[in-house]
Design a protein around this motif. Structure first.
Motif, PDB file in Angstrom:
ATOM      1  N   SER A  80       0.837  -1.193   0.000  1.00 31.70           N
ATOM      2  CA  SER A  80       0.000   0.000   0.000  1.00 31.70           C
ATOM      3  C   SER A  80       0.870   1.240   0.000  1.00 31.70           C
ATOM      4  CB  SER A  80      -0.913   0.028   1.233  1.00 31.70           C
ATOM      5  OG  SER A  80      -1.739  -1.116   1.285  1.00 31.70           O
ATOM      6  N   VAL A  81       0.447   2.273  -0.728  1.00 31.76           N
ATOM      7  CA  VAL A  81       1.130   3.564  -0.754  1.00 31.76           C
ATOM      8  C   VAL A  81       0.114   4.635  -0.396  1.00 31.76           C
ATOM      9  CG1 VAL A  81       2.411   5.227  -2.151  1.00 31.76           C
ATOM     10  CG2 VAL A  81       2.758   2.770  -2.505  1.00 31.76           C
ATOM     11  N   ASP A  82       0.382   5.348   0.695  1.00 30.52           N
ATOM     12  CA  ASP A  82      -0.521   6.393   1.185  1.00 30.52           C
ATOM     13  C   ASP A  82      -1.952   5.887   1.321  1.00 30.52           C
ATOM     14  OD1 ASP A  82       1.632   8.079   1.288  1.00 30.52           O
ATOM     15  OD2 ASP A  82       1.129   9.192  -0.523  1.00 30.52           O
ATOM     16  N   GLY A  83      -2.085   4.663   1.826  1.00 27.79           N
ATOM     17  CA  GLY A  83      -3.389   4.088   2.110  1.00 27.79           C
ATOM     18  C   GLY A  83      -4.058   3.385   0.951  1.00 27.79           C
ATOM     19  N   GLU A  84      -3.476   3.454  -0.242  1.00 31.62           N
ATOM     20  CA  GLU A  84      -4.058   2.790  -1.417  1.00 31.62           C
ATOM     21  C   GLU A  84      -3.312   1.493  -1.711  1.00 31.62           C
ATOM     22  OE1 GLU A  84      -4.404   3.364  -6.281  1.00 31.62           O
ATOM     23  OE2 GLU A  84      -3.580   4.980  -5.032  1.00 31.62           O
ATOM     24  N   ILE A  85      -4.031   0.394  -1.856  1.00 33.23           N
ATOM     25  CA  ILE A  85      -3.400  -0.873  -2.229  1.00 33.23           C
ATOM     26  C   ILE A  85      -2.990  -0.792  -3.697  1.00 33.23           C
ATOM     27  CG2 ILE A  85      -3.724  -3.357  -2.537  1.00 33.23           C
ATOM     28  CD1 ILE A  85      -5.737  -3.264  -0.231  1.00 33.23           C
ATOM     29  N   VAL A  86      -1.680  -0.908  -3.956  1.00 40.03           N
ATOM     30  CA  VAL A  86      -1.187  -0.819  -5.329  1.00 40.03           C
ATOM     31  C   VAL A  86      -0.825  -2.185  -5.893  1.00 40.03           C
ATOM     32  CG1 VAL A  86      -0.351   1.540  -4.979  1.00 40.03           C
ATOM     33  CG2 VAL A  86       1.215  -0.386  -4.603  1.00 40.03           C
ATOM     34  N   HIS A  87      -0.714  -3.188  -5.017  1.00 39.14           N
ATOM     35  CA  HIS A  87      -0.448  -4.558  -5.494  1.00 39.14           C
ATOM     36  C   HIS A  87      -0.912  -5.534  -4.433  1.00 39.14           C
ATOM     37  CE1 HIS A  87       1.667  -7.791  -7.677  1.00 39.14           C
ATOM     38  NE2 HIS A  87       1.811  -8.303  -6.455  1.00 39.14           N
ATOM     39  N   GLU A  88      -1.554  -6.610  -4.878  1.00 40.31           N
ATOM     40  CA  GLU A  88      -1.927  -7.708  -3.988  1.00 40.31           C
ATOM     41  C   GLU A  88      -1.841  -9.001  -4.779  1.00 40.31           C
ATOM     42  OE1 GLU A  88      -5.074  -8.606  -0.399  1.00 40.31           O
ATOM     43  OE2 GLU A  88      -5.619  -7.166  -1.964  1.00 40.31           O
ATOM     44  N   GLY A  89      -1.077  -9.958  -4.256  1.00 38.99           N
ATOM     45  CA  GLY A  89      -0.862 -11.213  -4.950  1.00 38.99           C
ATOM     46  C   GLY A  89       0.598 -11.616  -4.872  1.00 38.99           C
ATOM     47  N   PRO A  90       1.057 -12.486  -5.787  1.00 39.84           N
ATOM     48  CA  PRO A  90       2.459 -12.925  -5.750  1.00 39.84           C
ATOM     49  C   PRO A  90       3.420 -11.745  -5.929  1.00 39.84           C
ATOM     50  CG  PRO A  90       1.144 -14.341  -7.172  1.00 39.84           C
ATOM     51  CD  PRO A  90       0.283 -13.173  -6.838  1.00 39.84           C
ATOM     52  N   VAL A  91       4.480 -11.737  -5.124  1.00 37.72           N
ATOM     53  CA  VAL A  91       5.473 -10.660  -5.151  1.00 37.72           C
ATOM     54  C   VAL A  91       6.865 -11.263  -5.306  1.00 37.72           C
ATOM     55  CG1 VAL A  91       6.521  -8.740  -3.889  1.00 37.72           C
ATOM     56  CG2 VAL A  91       4.062  -9.185  -3.667  1.00 37.72           C
ATOM     57  N   THR A  92       7.614 -10.766  -6.275  1.00 42.72           N
ATOM     58  CA  THR A  92       9.018 -11.151  -6.396  1.00 42.72           C
ATOM     59  C   THR A  92       9.892 -10.230  -5.556  1.00 42.72           C
ATOM     60  OG1 THR A  92       8.738 -12.094  -8.597  1.00 42.72           O
ATOM     61  CG2 THR A  92      10.963 -11.410  -7.991  1.00 42.72           C
ATOM     62  N   LEU A  93       9.662  -8.926  -5.653  1.00 41.36           N
ATOM     63  CA  LEU A  93      10.396  -7.987  -4.806  1.00 41.36           C
ATOM     64  C   LEU A  93       9.637  -6.683  -4.666  1.00 41.36           C
ATOM     65  CD1 LEU A  93      11.942  -5.400  -6.370  1.00 41.36           C
ATOM     66  CD2 LEU A  93      13.421  -7.219  -7.183  1.00 41.36           C
ATOM     67  N   VAL A  94       9.963  -5.977  -3.577  1.00 46.86           N
ATOM     68  CA  VAL A  94       9.496  -4.609  -3.357  1.00 46.86           C
ATOM     69  C   VAL A  94      10.715  -3.778  -3.003  1.00 46.86           C
ATOM     70  CG1 VAL A  94       7.985  -3.079  -2.031  1.00 46.86           C
ATOM     71  CG2 VAL A  94       7.319  -5.465  -2.412  1.00 46.86           C
ATOM     72  N   ASN A  95      10.830  -2.602  -3.595  1.00 45.58           N
ATOM     73  CA  ASN A  95      11.883  -1.681  -3.198  1.00 45.58           C
ATOM     74  C   ASN A  95      11.267  -0.322  -2.911  1.00 45.58           C
ATOM     75  OD1 ASN A  95      14.742  -1.339  -2.737  1.00 45.58           O
ATOM     76  ND2 ASN A  95      14.694   0.109  -4.427  1.00 45.58           N
ATOM     77  N   VAL A  96      11.664   0.275  -1.783  1.00 46.86           N
ATOM     78  CA  VAL A  96      11.128   1.553  -1.332  1.00 46.86           C
ATOM     79  C   VAL A  96      12.296   2.481  -1.036  1.00 46.86           C
ATOM     80  CG1 VAL A  96       9.646   2.718   0.344  1.00 46.86           C
ATOM     81  CG2 VAL A  96       9.187   0.322  -0.267  1.00 46.86           C
ATOM     82  N   GLY A  97      12.318   3.664  -1.624  1.00 46.74           N
ATOM     83  CA  GLY A  97      13.437   4.564  -1.364  1.00 46.74           C
ATOM     84  C   GLY A  97      13.132   5.979  -1.802  1.00 46.74           C
ATOM     85  N   GLY A  98      14.120   6.793  -1.719  1.00 46.08           N
ATOM     86  CA  GLY A  98      15.507   6.459  -1.465  1.00 46.08           C
ATOM     87  C   GLY A  98      16.273   6.637  -2.784  1.00 46.08           C
ATOM     88  N   GLY A  99      17.382   5.940  -2.821  1.00 45.88           N
ATOM     89  CA  GLY A  99      18.271   6.004  -3.964  1.00 45.88           C
ATOM     90  C   GLY A  99      17.775   5.218  -5.163  1.00 45.88           C
ATOM     91  N   ARG A 100      18.301   5.581  -6.332  1.00 44.98           N
ATOM     92  CA  ARG A 100      17.926   4.878  -7.562  1.00 44.98           C
ATOM     93  C   ARG A 100      18.494   3.474  -7.596  1.00 44.98           C
ATOM     94  NH1 ARG A 100      20.503   8.975 -11.576  1.00 44.98           N
ATOM     95  NH2 ARG A 100      21.848   9.160  -9.746  1.00 44.98           N
ATOM     96  N   TYR A 101      19.694   3.283  -7.019  1.00 48.35           N
ATOM     97  CA  TYR A 101      20.408   2.016  -7.145  1.00 48.35           C
ATOM     98  C   TYR A 101      20.378   1.223  -5.851  1.00 48.35           C
ATOM     99  CZ  TYR A 101      22.436   4.030 -11.382  1.00 48.35           C
ATOM    100  OH  TYR A 101      22.614   4.603 -12.614  1.00 48.35           O
TER     101      TYR A 101
END
Length: 315
Positions: A192-213
């Motif tokens: 969820s981002v700011d209270g909105e579900i943006v993905h639900e189901g199988p996940v390979t990865l999540v990245n939250v940032g921050g830097g580009r790399y």
């Protein structure tokens, strides 16, 4: 070595002698260069987890002008946390030098410029160039994140990399991802981002940032800007194979592919929905809290960082 003194009257150099760079420079060489630019230089060699954070907080309390961090992304994050938590309204400006495995934050600010050139440019001259860099707070652990946080493959590869002793630097993480390619299983999750579900189901990865790399090579957040007052969030669903993903993230080519979601906001919640602990990391440090849910909140502009001329926005 003698060098013309720069703007800083006092600085603290925090060095992690255990950081993982294959081409590590002797600490005394860095000290000599800094000492030629700063009249009063204190040197701390870290001895235990949290030592860099403690030392940076003391530097802030002593009203030092700058804190130079010689280490990887983990050591840099510790020092940044110490400066921000110090309570000083204007903490010392931070300069980090590449002495670790990924050195992603150094690449973010200095684009892998030679470290001697960077030291002279940052500490020399009449006055510093600063960027007010965002950080983030991980609610469940209380940790502050600088470069970003990740779940799934990005954290699992970090765990594999920690057991690899035959390769150093950025090659270590890339080799770890390669080991996971053939048999990686996505987890069931929700983002969820700011209270909105943006993905639900199988996940390979999540990245939250921050830097580009991340790990210095994987451009997971190609539109991210470290001082724009936003968290960038990239979710890769189970549709994309790890082998394809690894190739595309070297230049940000994964965006726009089916199953890849990219959002910005000020709060992100990452969950594993099957009740099992979520594999989670921030700034290259694995989290051992055993939680199935992590909340990342933006802390805008809290860290002054020595930098070259402010680049154009990545958006």
């Amino acid at each position: 070595m003698t060098t013309e003194e720069g703007w800083a009257r006092s600085a603290v150099l925090i060095a992690n002698p255990q950081a993982g760079s294959r081409e590590r420079q002797p600490v005394d060489e860095v000290v000599a260069l800094c000492a030629g630019l700063v009249p009063h230089l204190d040197v701390v060699l870290t001895e235990y987890p949290g030592h860099a954070e403690e030392s940076a907080a003391k530097a802030a309390a002593s009203a030092a002008d700058a804190v130079v961090v010689l280490g990887g992304d983990g050591t840099t994050r510790e020092a940044a946390s110490g400066l921000v938590r110090s309570g000083r309204a204007e903490p010392p400006a931070m300069l980090n030098l590449p002495f670790g495995t990924g050195n992603s934050f150094y690449r973010e600010i200095w684009a892998d410029a030679p470290w001697r050139q960077v030291v002279t440019k940052a500490l020399g001259g009449a006055g510093p160039r600063l960027r007010r860099v965002d950080m983030a707070h991980v609610r469940e652990t209380g940790a502050l994140a600088l470069l970003g946080a990740g779940a799934g493959l990005i954290a699992d590869a970090l765990e594999v990399a920690q057991g690899m002793f035959d390769v150093q630097g950025r090659d270590r993480y890339q080799r770890a991802v390669a080991r996971l390619m053939s048999a990686y299983t996505p987890y069931e999750g929700r983002v969820s981002v700011d209270g909105e579900i943006v993905h639900e189901g199988p996940v390979t990865l999540v990245n939250v940032g921050g830097g580009r790399y991340r790990a210095g090579r994987f451009k997971l957040l190609p539109h991210s800007v470290v001082d724009d007052g936003l968290l960038d969030v990239c979710v890769v669903g189970g549709e994309m194979g790890v082998r394809e993903l690894a190739g595309l993230t070297h230049d940000g080519g994964h965006l726009g592919h089916p199953g890849v979601t990219y959002r910005t906001g000020t709060r992100c919640v990452v969950e594993r929905t099957d009740g099992r602990p979520l594999s989670f990391e921030h700034d290259g440090e694995l989290c051992t809290a055993g939680s199935s849910r992590y909340t990342i909140d933006l802390l805008p502009g809290v860290l002054p960082v020595l930098s070259p001329a402010v680049p154009e926005s990545g958006r």
